[in-house]
Design an enzyme around this catalytic site. Structure first.
Site, mmCIF file in Angstrom:
data_model
loop_
_atom_site.group_PDB
_atom_site.id
_atom_site.type_symbol
_atom_site.label_atom_id
_atom_site.label_comp_id
_atom_site.label_asym_id
_atom_site.label_seq_id
_atom_site.Cartn_x
_atom_site.Cartn_y
_atom_site.Cartn_z
ATOM 1 N N ASP A 219 -1.052 -7.749 -1.486
ATOM 2 C CA ASP A 219 -0.246 -8.196 -0.356
ATOM 3 C C ASP A 219 -0.706 -7.418 0.872
ATOM 4 O OD1 ASP A 219 2.098 -9.048 1.296
ATOM 5 O OD2 ASP A 219 2.808 -9.826 -0.608
ATOM 6 N N HIS A 242 -3.734 -8.602 2.301
ATOM 7 C CA HIS A 242 -3.349 -9.557 3.334
ATOM 8 C C HIS A 242 -3.436 -8.969 4.737
ATOM 9 C CE1 HIS A 242 -0.841 -12.160 0.299
ATOM 10 N NE2 HIS A 242 -2.106 -12.004 -0.046
#
Length: 393
Positions: A219, A242
C-alpha cells in the site's frame, strides 16, 4: 581559604550527584523470563522490564539480546505514570507474532505505546507474520481486520531508528496524535500485493521527520491522514507500493487539515503512484496547503504526480459532491524520470473547490522515450522549466 574549599567540595558533590542521577540503568528482558527461542511467550517479561524502566528516576535501557522473542498477544506500554525521563529499547533480536493471525488480528495494534515521552526504539526486527491473514482476505473468507505492528498514540519526543519491520498484518508503523517524532534508517518490507500494509501512517501528528529509509510494501509507503502538520520526509526509497500519499482525506465533514509538508530527495521504483494527494468527493471543511514535493526520481511509475479529489478505490457507490477538500499551494520541483503510463501528471480536482496555487518547476517526465502527457481538471497554477512532457496548466 576555608570558604573556597567548602565551595569546591559542594561543587564536586553536586557534579557527582548530577552524574549519578543521569546514569542509565539497564534491564535485560532475559532477566525477567524472556526466551529467545521464538516459541515461549515473552510478553510478560517485556512488560516487567518496561514497568521497572518506567518507575526508574534515571534514564533506562531495555535490552533485547539476539534471538527470536514471541509476543503472543497485543501488548501496551503505558507511559502516563512514568518517572524516567528517557527509555530506550535496544533491540538486537526479533520480536515475532504468532503464526495464527487470530492471536492479534482483532487487536488494533500488536505493539502499542500510549502516552509516552522520550521513548526510543533502536534496532531490531518486528515480524508480524502477516501472510496467512492476507491469504484469508484474498480468499474472501471472513477474516479479522488485522493489527498494526507498531503504534504510538498521544506521545511525544519519539525516535524510531534502524528498525526493520516485516510482513505486517495492516500498517507497519503508526503515529496517532504524536508530537516531535523522528523515524530514521528504517527498513519496511512486505510483498507488493499485501493488502493495506502501509509502511508509515501519520494521523493528527506534528513535527514528524522521516529520514534515510527504505519501504517496500503493498500500500502507501508513507500515508498522511487528517490533522498532520510540519512533516519532513527526506531520502526515502519507495517500491513496490502505492507511493507517498497525503490522504485519503475528506471522509468526514468536520476534519482537520494537512499543512506544511515537505517531501524531498525520494526515489520511486515500479510503484502505482509517486507523490499523491487523494481526497474523497464528500462535503468537507478539510484542506491541504503548503506542500512541497522536491527532487523526486521516478522509475517506471504509473502515476508519478497525481491529485485525485475523486478518490474511490473500489469504484462502488462513489460520492460525487463538488464541495470537497480544498487543495492549495502545492509545489512540484525537480520531479524527473520515467512514467509507466502516457499521462504522467494528473490533476483531478474538485469542481466546487478547485485546486489553486499549483506550481510545476523543472519537471522532466518521459514515457517510453517520448514526452509524457498531463491531464487537468479544475486546477489553476503556473509552470516553469518543464522538459519531457506537455503541461496542461
Amino acid at each position: 581559604m576555608f570558604l573556597k574549599q567548602i565551595a569546591l567540595v559542594v561543587a564536586v558533590f553536586l557534579f557527582l550527584l548530577l552524574q549519578y542521577s543521569s546514569a542509565k540503568v539497564t534491564y535485560n528482558v532475559l532477566s525477567f523470563g524472556a526466551k529467545a527461542n521464538g516459541r515461549s511467550d515473552s510478553k510478560n517479561a517485556f512488560l516487567k522490564a518496561w514497568n521497572l524502566a518506567c518507575a526508574s528516576t534515571n534514564p533506562a535501557i531495555i535490552y533485547v539480546p539476539a534471538g527470536r522473542y514471541l509476543i503472543a498477544s497485543a501488548v501496551t506500554f503505558a507511559g502516563q505514570a512514568c518517572k524516567s525521563k528517557a527509555i530506550t529499547f535496544k533491540i538486537y533480536g526479533t520480536l515475532v507474532a504468532p503464526s495464527s493471525y487470530n492471536a492479534i488480528g482483532n487487536s488494533e495494534v500488536w505493539i502499542k505505546f500510549h502516552r509516552v515521552n522520550h521513548v526510543t526504539i533502536s534496532g531490531g526486527t518486528l515480524d508480524a507474520q502477516g501472510a496467512p491473514l492476507w491469504a484469508c482476505k484474498s480468499s474472501r473468507k471472513t477474516c479479522p481486520k488485522g493489527a498494526t505492528s507498531l503504534g504510538f498514540y498521544h506521545s511525544q519526543n519519539i525516535v524510531i531508528s534502524k528498525l526493520r519491520s516485516l510482513n505486517s498484518q495492516m500498517f507497519h508503523i503508526l503515529l496517532y496524535a504524536c508530537n516531535n517524532a523522528k523515524i530514521q534508517g528504517v527498513s519496511i518490507v512486505a510483498p507488493g500485493l499485501s493488502p493495506n500494509t502501509d509502511g508509515i501512517h501519520l494521523t493528527s501528528s506534528t513535527g514528524v521527520t522521516v529520514l534515510n529509509s527504505k519501504i517496500a510494501t503493498g500500500d502507501d509507503c508513507i500515508s498522511m491522514g487528517p490533522g498532520n502538520s510540519n512533516i519532513w520526509i527526506e531520502k526515502v526509497a519507495c517500491g513496490p507500493g502505492h507511493g507517498i500519499s497525503i490522504g485519503s482525506l475528506g471522509w468526514d465533514l468536520q476534519e482537520a487539515g494537512v499543512q506544511n509538508v515537505t517531501v524531498k530527495s525520494t526515489t520511486f521504483i515500479g510503484t502505482q503512484n509517486g507523490v499523491r494527494i487523494k481526497t474523497w468527493a464528500r462535503r468537507s471543511n478539510g484542506f491541504v496547503k503548503n506542500v512541497v514535493f522536491q527532487h523526486s526520481t521516478m522509475v517506471n511509475v504509473q502515476n508519478p504526480i497525481i491529485i485525485d479529489a475523486n478518490y474511490c478505490p473500489n469504484k462502488k457507490n462513489c460520492p460525487n459532491h463538488v464541495l470537497g477538500v480544498k487543495i492549495s499551494n502545492v509545489v512540484y520541483e525537480d520531479v524527473h524520470g520515467t512514467s509507466a503510463t502516457q499521462v504522467a501528471v494528473k490533476f483531478d480536482c474538485s469542481k466546487g473547490k478547485p485546486c489553486s496555487g499549483i506550481r510545476l518547476k523543472d519537471v522532466n517526465l518521459r514515457y517510453r522515450s517520448r514526452p509524457a502527457m498531463s491531464s487537468c481538471s479544475h486546477v489553476a497554477g503556473v509552470v516553469s522549466g518543464l522538459r519531457g512532457f506537455t503541461s496542461c496548466l
